[in-house]
Write a protein that holds these residues in place. Structure first.
Motif, PDB file in Angstrom:
ATOM      1  N   UNK A 115      15.266 116.360 115.916  1.00 35.98           N
ATOM      2  CA  UNK A 115      14.071 116.030 116.761  1.00 35.98           C
ATOM      3  C   UNK A 115      12.944 114.826 116.744  1.00 35.98           C
ATOM      4  N   UNK A 116      13.058 114.098 115.876  1.00 38.87           N
ATOM      5  CA  UNK A 116      12.819 113.037 116.472  1.00 38.87           C
ATOM      6  C   UNK A 116      12.918 112.116 117.659  1.00 38.87           C
ATOM      7  N   UNK A 117      13.726 112.260 117.809  1.00 43.60           N
ATOM      8  CA  UNK A 117      14.653 111.994 119.191  1.00 43.60           C
ATOM      9  C   UNK A 117      13.876 113.082 120.351  1.00 43.60           C
ATOM     10  N   UNK A 118      14.397 114.184 120.140  1.00 46.09           N
ATOM     11  CA  UNK A 118      13.597 115.480 121.028  1.00 46.09           C
ATOM     12  C   UNK A 118      12.084 114.746 121.673  1.00 46.09           C
ATOM     13  N   UNK A 119      11.151 114.880 120.442  1.00 45.19           N
ATOM     14  CA  UNK A 119      10.157 114.505 121.001  1.00 45.19           C
ATOM     15  C   UNK A 119      10.305 113.106 121.702  1.00 45.19           C
ATOM     16  N   UNK A 120      10.363 111.812 121.357  1.00 47.90           N
ATOM     17  CA  UNK A 120      10.313 111.041 122.225  1.00 47.90           C
ATOM     18  C   UNK A 120      11.208 111.150 123.560  1.00 47.90           C
ATOM     19  N   UNK A 121      12.120 111.876 123.966  1.00 53.49           N
ATOM     20  CA  UNK A 121      12.316 111.709 125.090  1.00 53.49           C
ATOM     21  C   UNK A 121      11.619 112.836 126.352  1.00 53.49           C
ATOM     22  N   UNK A 122      11.054 114.092 125.602  1.00 57.30           N
ATOM     23  CA  UNK A 122       9.886 114.446 126.354  1.00 57.30           C
ATOM     24  C   UNK A 122       8.583 113.976 126.417  1.00 57.30           C
ATOM     25  N   UNK A 123       8.530 113.012 125.947  1.00 55.25           N
ATOM     26  CA  UNK A 123       7.010 112.633 125.833  1.00 55.25           C
ATOM     27  C   UNK A 123       7.220 111.195 126.754  1.00 55.25           C
ATOM     28  N   UNK A 124       8.602 111.103 127.054  1.00 59.22           N
ATOM     29  CA  UNK A 124       8.806 109.576 127.767  1.00 59.22           C
ATOM     30  C   UNK A 124       9.219 110.390 129.112  1.00 59.22           C
ATOM     31  N   UNK A 125       9.791 111.039 129.424  1.00 59.64           N
ATOM     32  CA  UNK A 125       9.871 111.765 130.829  1.00 59.64           C
ATOM     33  C   UNK A 125       8.064 112.310 131.009  1.00 59.64           C
ATOM     34  N   UNK A 127       5.382 111.566 130.580  1.00 60.23           N
ATOM     35  CA  UNK A 127       4.640 109.566 131.040  1.00 60.23           C
ATOM     36  C   UNK A 127       5.311 109.298 132.355  1.00 60.23           C
ATOM     37  N   UNK A 128       6.942 109.493 132.657  1.00 58.09           N
ATOM     38  CA  UNK A 128       7.695 109.291 134.081  1.00 58.09           C
ATOM     39  C   UNK A 128       6.818 109.684 135.100  1.00 58.09           C
ATOM     40  N   UNK A 129       6.996 111.014 134.883  1.00 63.47           N
ATOM     41  CA  UNK A 129       6.437 112.337 135.576  1.00 63.47           C
ATOM     42  C   UNK A 129       7.569 112.497 136.027  1.00 63.47           C
ATOM     43  N   UNK A 130       8.948 113.282 135.031  1.00 62.13           N
ATOM     44  CA  UNK A 130      10.048 113.241 135.223  1.00 62.13           C
ATOM     45  C   UNK A 130      10.687 115.218 134.254  1.00 62.13           C
ATOM     46  N   UNK A 131       9.967 115.374 133.737  1.00 60.75           N
ATOM     47  CA  UNK A 131      10.214 116.957 133.326  1.00 60.75           C
ATOM     48  C   UNK A 131       9.435 117.627 134.174  1.00 60.75           C
ATOM     49  N   UNK A 132      10.491 118.964 134.222  1.00 56.03           N
ATOM     50  CA  UNK A 132      10.141 120.051 135.575  1.00 56.03           C
ATOM     51  C   UNK A 132       9.526 121.177 135.034  1.00 56.03           C
ATOM     52  N   UNK A 133       9.843 120.930 133.982  1.00 55.65           N
ATOM     53  CA  UNK A 133       8.938 122.172 133.151  1.00 55.65           C
ATOM     54  C   UNK A 133       8.008 121.290 131.916  1.00 55.65           C
ATOM     55  N   UNK A 134       6.801 122.871 132.042  1.00 56.03           N
ATOM     56  CA  UNK A 134       6.245 122.114 130.660  1.00 56.03           C
ATOM     57  C   UNK A 134       6.242 121.521 129.999  1.00 56.03           C
ATOM     58  N   UNK A 135       6.375 120.010 129.172  1.00 58.97           N
ATOM     59  CA  UNK A 135       6.122 120.243 127.448  1.00 58.97           C
ATOM     60  C   UNK A 135       6.239 120.809 126.247  1.00 58.97           C
ATOM     61  N   UNK A 136       5.226 121.551 126.186  1.00 59.17           N
ATOM     62  CA  UNK A 136       5.345 122.764 124.720  1.00 59.17           C
ATOM     63  C   UNK A 136       6.630 123.404 125.545  1.00 59.17           C
ATOM     64  N   UNK A 137       7.033 124.346 126.989  1.00 57.79           N
ATOM     65  CA  UNK A 137       7.870 125.051 126.938  1.00 57.79           C
ATOM     66  C   UNK A 137       9.408 124.159 126.443  1.00 57.79           C
ATOM     67  N   UNK A 138       9.395 123.109 126.783  1.00 56.11           N
ATOM     68  CA  UNK A 138      10.426 122.373 126.438  1.00 56.11           C
ATOM     69  C   UNK A 138      10.417 122.197 125.013  1.00 56.11           C
ATOM     70  N   UNK A 139       9.917 121.437 124.531  1.00 54.41           N
ATOM     71  CA  UNK A 139      10.331 121.643 122.913  1.00 54.41           C
ATOM     72  C   UNK A 139       9.872 122.586 122.362  1.00 54.41           C
ATOM     73  N   UNK A 140       9.396 124.193 122.543  1.00 55.36           N
ATOM     74  CA  UNK A 140       9.979 125.290 122.201  1.00 55.36           C
ATOM     75  C   UNK A 140      11.261 125.779 121.923  1.00 55.36           C
ATOM     76  N   UNK A 141      11.676 125.122 123.585  1.00 56.55           N
ATOM     77  CA  UNK A 141      13.261 125.948 123.447  1.00 56.55           C
ATOM     78  C   UNK A 141      14.369 124.169 122.268  1.00 56.55           C
ATOM     79  N   UNK A 142      13.985 123.230 122.516  1.00 55.65           N
ATOM     80  CA  UNK A 142      14.430 122.383 122.143  1.00 55.65           C
ATOM     81  C   UNK A 142      15.327 122.693 120.245  1.00 55.65           C
ATOM     82  N   UNK A 143      13.670 123.667 119.347  1.00 52.93           N
ATOM     83  CA  UNK A 143      14.634 124.235 118.498  1.00 52.93           C
ATOM     84  C   UNK A 143      15.809 125.170 118.538  1.00 52.93           C
ATOM     85  N   UNK A 144      16.359 125.626 119.179  1.00 61.96           N
ATOM     86  CA  UNK A 144      17.229 126.090 119.978  1.00 61.96           C
ATOM     87  C   UNK A 144      18.278 125.693 120.587  1.00 61.96           C
ATOM     88  N   UNK A 145      18.302 124.597 121.179  1.00 63.25           N
ATOM     89  CA  UNK A 145      19.364 123.898 121.553  1.00 63.25           C
ATOM     90  C   UNK A 145      18.463 122.473 122.155  1.00 63.25           C
TER      91      UNK A 145
END
Length: 361
Positions: A115-125, A127-145
C-alpha cells in the motif's frame, strides 16, 4: 519481490535431543540467486513490453522493435511462477511459521510496502497528470486489487493469501489453533460475493476483488516446495533441461506473436519453462566470494521490484521507437534493462541503509 522469504534449509527436523542445541540451518544461496534472476527477468519483460507497445503489437509498424520486445517477453514467463514456488518452499519447508503471531508479521511485512508503493505510484501519476480517474477512486479500488499505474503490484494480492493459506495449514498440522488467520482467509474467500451482492442490492458499481489465488498459483507454490526441497544428488541429470528450456521459450515466442499476447501464467509452456529454470538453479553452489553480494542484492529484490516501474515508464519510452532496426533495438533493450536494474537496486539498497525496508520493501 517478497522479501520475507527466509531462505533457510532445516538440517534437522523436530526438536533437538535433551541437552543438545538444534543443528544450525544452512542458508540457501541458490534461492537467493533464483530471486535475483527472477527480479531481473521481470524487469526484462517490462522493458520489452515498451518496445511492443511502441509498435501497437503489430510488426508492420516496426519489426525491429516488435521482435526485440517479444523475444524479451518470451524469456521472462518463468519469473512469477518461481516466486510462487519460493514462497511455497519458505512456508512449507524452509521456515514454517511457529505460531500465528510470526505469520502475521510476515503478512504485515508484505502488506505495508504494497500500500505504501500504491500511494507512491498514484501520487506520481497525479503529478505527471497521467491518472485517467480521480486519485481518490483509484486509492479506494487499490484496497481490493492493483490499479494503474501500480499494475505490477497485482502479484502481491495473490502472494499474500497463498502464504497465509499454507501457513494456516502448517499451523493446524502443528496442533495450533490459528483462529484469526482462518477468519482472515474466510473473509478473503467471501469478499467477492459480498461485493457482488452489495452491487446488486444498491445498484452501485463496486471494485472487483483481486485478493485470492487461482489453481495455478497454488500448484506452483506447493509443487515448487517439493522441487526445491529435493536433495542435490537427485539433480544430476540436468542436461536435458538445457535442451528443453530454449524450446519452451521458442514456444512462448510463437504463442505471444501468433496466438495471444500475453501468454497466461497457467500455460503449459510457462509451467515447463518454470520447472526447467527451477531445477537448473536449485542446489547450484554459489561461490563463497559471491555470497555476501548475492545475499545483499536478494534482500533488496522486493524493493527493486516495487520501484522499477517508475524507471521503466519514465526512461524507456524516451528512447524506444517503432523505427528501430533489429540489431539496434536489441542493443538498446539490453542497455535500458541494465539502466533500469541498476537504478532500481541502487534505490532499494539506499532505503535499506536508511532503515526503511519495512515501509518500502
Amino acid at each position: 519481490m517478497p522479501n520475507d522469504i527466509a531462505v533457510l534449509l532445516p538440517q534437522q527436523r523436530g526438536s533437538a535431543p535433551s541437552g543438545q542445541t538444534a543443528a544450525p540451518r544452512e542458508h540457501r544461496f541458490d534461492i537467493d540467486l533464483m530471486r535475483l534472476i527472477c527480479s531481473a527477468t521481470i524487469m526484462l519483460g517490462h522493458v520489452g513490453a515498451q518496445f511492443i507497445h511502441s509498435t501497437g503489437n503489430d510488426p508492420a509498424n516496426g519489426s525491429g522493435s516488435y521482435w526485440a520486445g517479444h523475444v524479451a517477453e518470451a524469456i521472462n514467463p518463468f519469473a512469477v511462477p518461481l516466486y510462487f514456488a519460493i514462497a511455497g518452499w519458505a512456508v512449507l519447508v524452509g521456515a514454517p511459521p511457529r505460531d500465528s503471531a510470526r505469520m502475521w508479521q510476515r503478512i504485515v511485512r508484505n502488506t505495508v510496502p504494497l500500500f505504501a508503493w500504491t500511494a507512491v505510484y498514484l501520487v506520481w501519476a497525479w503529478l505527471r497528470d497521467r491518472n485517467e480517474r480521480p486519485m481518490t477512486e483509484l486509492a479506494a479500488d487499490s484496497l481490493f486489487g492493483s490499479v494503474q499505474p501500480a499494475y505490477h503490484l497485482w502479484f502481491m494480492y495473490t502472494y499474500i493469501p497463498i502464504i497465509a493459506l499454507l501457513a494456516f495449514a502448517m499451523l493446524i498440522k502443528a496442533g495450533k489453533r490459528p483462529w484469526g488467520l482462518g477468519a482472515a482467509l474466510l473473509g478473503i474467500a467471501v469478499l467477492p460475493s459480498v461485493m457482488t451482492t452489495v452491487t446488486e442490492v444498491t445498484g452501485r458499481e463496486l471494485p472487483s476483488v483481486a485478493w485470492g489465488f487461482t489453481t495455478y498459483s497454488l500448484v506452483y507454490a506447493v509443487g515448487g516446495a517439493l522441487l526445491l526441497a529435493l536433495p542435490a544428488d537427485t539433480l544430476r541429470w540436468r542436461w536435458p533441461l538445457y535442451v528443453l528450456l530454449p524450446l519452451t521459450m521458442a514456444g512462448a515466442l510463437w504463442y505471444n506473436t501468433q496466438i495471444h499476447y500475453v501468454m497466461p501464467n497457467a500455460h503449459l509452456f510457462v509451467a515447463a519453462m518454470s520447472i526447467c529454470v527451477l531445477l537448473l538453479i536449485s542446489r547450484v553452489r554459489v561461490p563463497e566470494k559471491w555470497r555476501p553480494s548475492v545475499r545483499k542484492l536478494a534482500n533488496a529484490a522486493l524493493g527493486a521490484y516495487m520501484v522499477h516501474v517508475l524507471f521503466v515508464e519514465e526512461i524507456v519510452p524516451r528512447f524506444v521507437s517503432p523505427d528501430l532496426g533489429g540489431a539496434v533495438a536489441g542493443l538498446l533493450l539490453v542497455g535500458l534493462l541494465i539502466t533500469v536494474m541498476a537504478l532500481s537496486f541502487a534505490t532499494s539498497l539506499l532505503w535499506g541503509r536508511l532503515n526503511l525496508r519495512r515501509l518500502l520493501g
